[in-house]
Design an enzyme around this catalytic site. Sequence first.
Site, short mmCIF file in Angstrom:
data_model
loop_
_atom_site.label_atom_id
_atom_site.label_comp_id
_atom_site.label_asym_id
_atom_site.label_seq_id
_atom_site.Cartn_x
_atom_site.Cartn_y
_atom_site.Cartn_z
N THR A 137 -59.61 -121.30 69.52
CA THR A 137 -59.06 -122.15 68.46
C THR A 137 -59.19 -121.37 67.17
O THR A 137 -60.30 -121.07 66.72
CB THR A 137 -59.82 -123.48 68.38
OG1 THR A 137 -59.58 -124.22 69.58
CG2 THR A 137 -59.35 -124.30 67.18
N LYS A 197 -65.73 -125.52 61.79
CA LYS A 197 -64.81 -124.38 61.82
C LYS A 197 -63.37 -124.87 61.96
O LYS A 197 -62.49 -124.49 61.19
CB LYS A 197 -65.14 -123.45 63.00
CG LYS A 197 -64.13 -122.31 63.17
CD LYS A 197 -64.20 -121.63 64.53
CE LYS A 197 -63.25 -122.26 65.54
NZ LYS A 197 -63.06 -121.49 66.79
N LYS A 223 -53.27 -127.68 68.15
CA LYS A 223 -54.71 -127.92 68.25
C LYS A 223 -55.25 -128.51 66.95
O LYS A 223 -56.13 -129.38 66.97
CB LYS A 223 -55.44 -126.61 68.60
CG LYS A 223 -56.97 -126.74 68.73
CD LYS A 223 -57.42 -127.57 69.93
CE LYS A 223 -58.93 -127.83 69.93
NZ LYS A 223 -59.73 -126.73 70.44
#
Lengths: 286, 286
Positions: free
Chosen positions: A95, A238, A170
């Site tokens: 990701t 993150k 995502k």
Amino acid sequence: MKIGFVGTGVMGRSMAGHLMDGGHELTVYNRTRSKAQELLDRGAGWADTPAGAARDADVVMTIVGFPADVEEVYFGEKGILPEAPDGCVLVDMTTSRPDLAVRIAEEAGTRGITTLDAPVSGGDVGAREARLSIMVGGPEATFVRIRPLFELMGRNIVHQGPAGSGQHTKMCNQIAIAAGMLGVCEAVSYARTAGLDPETVLESIGSGAAASWSLSNLAPRMIAGNFDPGFYVKHFIKDLSIALESAQAMGLRTPGLALAKQLYEELAAAGGEDNGTQALYKLYMT
Amino acid sequence: MKIGFVGTGVMGRSMAGHLMDGGHELTVYNRTRSKAQELLDRGAGWADTPAGAARDADVVMTIVGFPADVEEVYFGEKGILPEAPDGCVLVDMTTSRPDLAVRIAEEAGTRGITTLDAPVSGGDVGAREARLSIMVGGPEATFVRIRPLFELMGRNIVHQGPAGSGQHTKMCNQIAIAAGMLGVCEAVSYARTAGLDPETVLESIGSGAAASWSLSNLAPRMIAGNFDPGFYVKHFIKDLSIALESAQAMGLRTPGLALAKQLYEELAAAGGEDNGTQALYKLYMT
């Protein structure tokens, strides 16, 4: 196929194992070699660098930690791009930043190499049980070619568009989760503060218009005081940082995302970064 | 049983109809008589005031608009409390203030009358199909006695605790929905702004950790530009205001709820108060 596989952490280890189960020949690289030992014992080859894993590969797959790690693995001195053979396909399943996915695609394109960005959701359990959702960006033809490999690792495999589209998708997933988690935490803490039995409240609200995966799966852990990581707070931060930067770069207003990121950073600062995301509840009950 | 029924709006009309189907004898009151006509045609009696609907009743049920309407209906000059006969049970099904539910219970208690607060979720469709979720506060014995009436109107009927607990539970429901809606709006607007096909994105994210009722049911309406009311923005703002005041009175921090309320008020100020709650999406795409 000959597959170079970079990143054998909790997710990568299971995913690489499924590729080996599918009869593919793997060469693996990981920063910490011991985390690859299980795969090496099963017959995977070892490379001392990402470049070494890419040499002679038909496909190189990567799933590492942060965008900086992705940059290092692709563009670094011992990185994949300088060594990847002609005609090979590079698939980043980390990701990571959508704009980095585009940059990798462009750099690779100048050498006639195609790439996919293919982040996943489903966590360590989804990886172990080959039930990941895989969101793919890149050329359609490349997606079709690589799809059989994805099918060894996941179930819900969707081509979302050109390079970067997998990462963008995502981000949509994480954005929907982020603000939703505030709602779940606030509902549970309201219930408890009002003197209700939160589990009985879930009986009333768990299956109607308030229903969500988080309410069904994480609210019970909040109530039980179980803050063990399914998905780590530090990793979620993150993702939310990437999402917020990406939204801002597009001029998009995302106040719910911004608030969620701020609260998760507050939680991390209070020592919760190695908790699971449901630990946000602690912020409300202190 | 003889039931006084106050409030024959979209919800109340269906609910009262189910009680008649169950063989109960209804006397109805509504501010606008025409909205009760269907029930009158089916044989319900008419009362000119809430007091008139309560006189001789075994049970009085109310479902009106705002907490101020609840106060008027119970405490007003022509209200229920002065007229309700001994031993009768009063059931307010309006989504209203938990502290008002407690006050009604206390006032009624001084006269030996028991009360329940029993707000519902499930909307007009749930009311029509007798599939409401009913969240009940008040004495357990009273709940047991009234339960057969609830079963004519709903499916998920849960006793949550003493007076006010039904309203508190409904607030938990709205709180979970509120912040969750920000996540859904921001995910869909991110998808569109990033150039993705939002419907294809839903294929990837609709069934995993981001899954929610709102994502499955309201995101497709946002994408289609359908802002018709399922649940009205103006009513949602009412609920969020009650929830926020109640949370603040308990000293509880609810930043997600506060943000959602602020954004919904912004939407209402821009003319969206008669839209459905999914219209929050418009705020993001302008």
